[in-house]
Design a protein around this motif. Structure first.
Motif, PDB file in Angstrom:
ATOM      1  N   VAL A 214      20.167  -0.766  49.151  1.00 25.77           N
ATOM      2  CA  VAL A 214      19.209   0.131  49.432  1.00 25.77           C
ATOM      3  C   VAL A 214      19.244   0.284  50.809  1.00 25.77           C
ATOM      4  CG1 VAL A 214      16.619   0.156  49.454  1.00 25.77           C
ATOM      5  CG2 VAL A 214      17.620  -0.852  47.474  1.00 25.77           C
TER       6      VAL A 214
ATOM      7  N   ARG B  34      19.319   1.984  42.645  1.00 28.06           N
ATOM      8  CA  ARG B  34      18.610   2.138  41.377  1.00 28.06           C
ATOM      9  C   ARG B  34      17.982   3.434  41.015  1.00 28.06           C
ATOM     10  NH1 ARG B  34      15.024  -3.050  43.458  1.00 28.06           N
ATOM     11  NH2 ARG B  34      15.164  -1.237  45.351  1.00 28.06           N
ATOM     12  N   ASP B  35      17.996   4.424  41.879  1.00 26.91           N
ATOM     13  CA  ASP B  35      17.639   5.665  41.528  1.00 26.91           C
ATOM     14  C   ASP B  35      18.261   6.365  40.455  1.00 26.91           C
ATOM     15  OD1 ASP B  35      16.925   8.360  41.872  1.00 26.91           O
ATOM     16  OD2 ASP B  35      17.400   8.690  43.942  1.00 26.91           O
TER      17      ASP B  35
ATOM     18  N   TYR C 227      18.891   6.270  50.350  1.00 32.42           N
ATOM     19  CA  TYR C 227      19.486   6.030  49.102  1.00 32.42           C
ATOM     20  C   TYR C 227      18.977   4.509  48.422  1.00 32.42           C
ATOM     21  CZ  TYR C 227      22.245   2.443  51.851  1.00 32.42           C
ATOM     22  OH  TYR C 227      22.658   1.558  52.852  1.00 32.42           O
ATOM     23  N   ASP C 228      19.176   4.585  47.327  1.00 29.66           N
ATOM     24  CA  ASP C 228      18.907   3.264  46.418  1.00 29.66           C
ATOM     25  C   ASP C 228      19.610   3.277  45.244  1.00 29.66           C
ATOM     26  OD1 ASP C 228      17.581   1.553  44.635  1.00 29.66           O
ATOM     27  OD2 ASP C 228      15.771   1.678  45.479  1.00 29.66           O
TER      28      ASP C 228
ATOM     29  N   ARG D  42      20.231  -4.099  43.446  1.00 29.10           N
ATOM     30  CA  ARG D  42      18.798  -4.299  43.907  1.00 29.10           C
ATOM     31  C   ARG D  42      19.257  -4.498  45.633  1.00 29.10           C
ATOM     32  NH1 ARG D  42      17.862  -8.224  39.950  1.00 29.10           N
ATOM     33  NH2 ARG D  42      18.603 -10.028  41.075  1.00 29.10           N
TER      34      ARG D  42
END
Length: 271
Positions: free
Chosen positions: A89, A96-97, A93-94, A86
């Protein structure tokens, strides 16, 4: 002990129980960070140089806990990773992608298949297909929708080819590799030298060159001799020796979980 996500004879357990699979650790890491979004995220939120063993412990706890733990343990380690992700990020980019989750899980699958082939011989197509389906858990347990994972072996092979051929190693990824192979703790350097050599021999040429890793015919012959020795010796070791890394990580995971439960009880009003 409760039931896990997989049966004892599942291919994911048979392959990942082997300590030899750890020979693919740097191979998988370099492939992961070769993806520009993964590389940037790791560069911004991790420190391989000062905490290489901590990073390895986190990854292996997730892999072993998911593949060999009880259902509760598998969910707990996934929950911990989701909580960490979480905060990973940033621009472009993340963690959780789903695209990034599939890529990271794909490197874990590919690394395990490649090392198993080098040490024990190639898995059959049916075994690869079964393992592929089971390794989807390394993505889906983190929130990736199932439909993002390749549906079958031909789909995976097309996905892998497209990803590898289109990969360009970034500056942050190269710096991560430099940190990985030159840990501040000098006692780790012989191990990282082996990892560098094995990764160099396994990586696709375009990615190997992107990381600036040297490879030639002399190194290829050394690579072949190295795995000829491993192939001759390793499979004849007692199973309890070959599974020792898995057993130690699971023991450590359970010991820490027990300490957390004890601390939680001590903080409760009834404690």
């Amino acid at each position: 002990m409760g039931q896990g996500l997989f049966a004892d004879d599942a291919v994911i357990r048979r392959v990942n129980r082997e300590g030899a699979t750890l020979l693919a650790a740097a191979y998988a890491i370099l492939l992961q960070v070769a993806h520009p979004a993964v590389g940037q995220g790791v560069s911004d939120h991790s420190d391989f140089a000062s905490r290489p063993l901590d990073r390895l412990r986190g990854t292996l706890t997730f892999v072993y806990g998911t593949a060999f733990g009880t259902r509760d343990e598998a969910e707990r380690v996934a929950r911990i990773v989701r909580a960490v992700h979480r905060h990973v990020v940033g621009p472009g980019y993340d963690a959780r992608d789903p695209e990034l989750q599939v890529w990271v899980a794909a490197t874990l699958y590919e690394g395990a298949v490649r090392i198993h082939g080098l040490v024990f011989g190639e898995l059959s197509p049916d075994e690869k297909e079964e393992l592929l389906g089971q390794c989807s858990v390394f993505a889906t347990s983190l929130g990736c929708p199932e439909e993002h994972w390749p549906a079958d072996l031909p789909s995976f092979e097309r996905y892998w080819k497209e990803m590898v051929e289109g990969m360009e190693v970034s500056g942050p990824a190269r710096r991560i590799a430099e940190d990985l192979f030159a840990p501040r703790n000098r006692a780790l350097r012989p191990l990282t030298a082996v990892q560098r050599f094995v990764a160099s021999g396994m990586l696709p040429p375009n990615i190997r060159e992107g990381f600036g890793l040297t490879w030639d015919e002399r190194r290829r012959r050394r690579f072949d001799r190295f795995f000829a020795v491993v192939r001759t010796v390793y499979p004849h070791l007692p199973l309890r020796v070959r599974t020792l890394p898995r057993d130690l990580y699971l023991r450590d995971m359970r010991k820490k979980a027990a300490k957390r439960r004890t601390a939680a009880r001590g903080r409760s009003p009834r404690g």
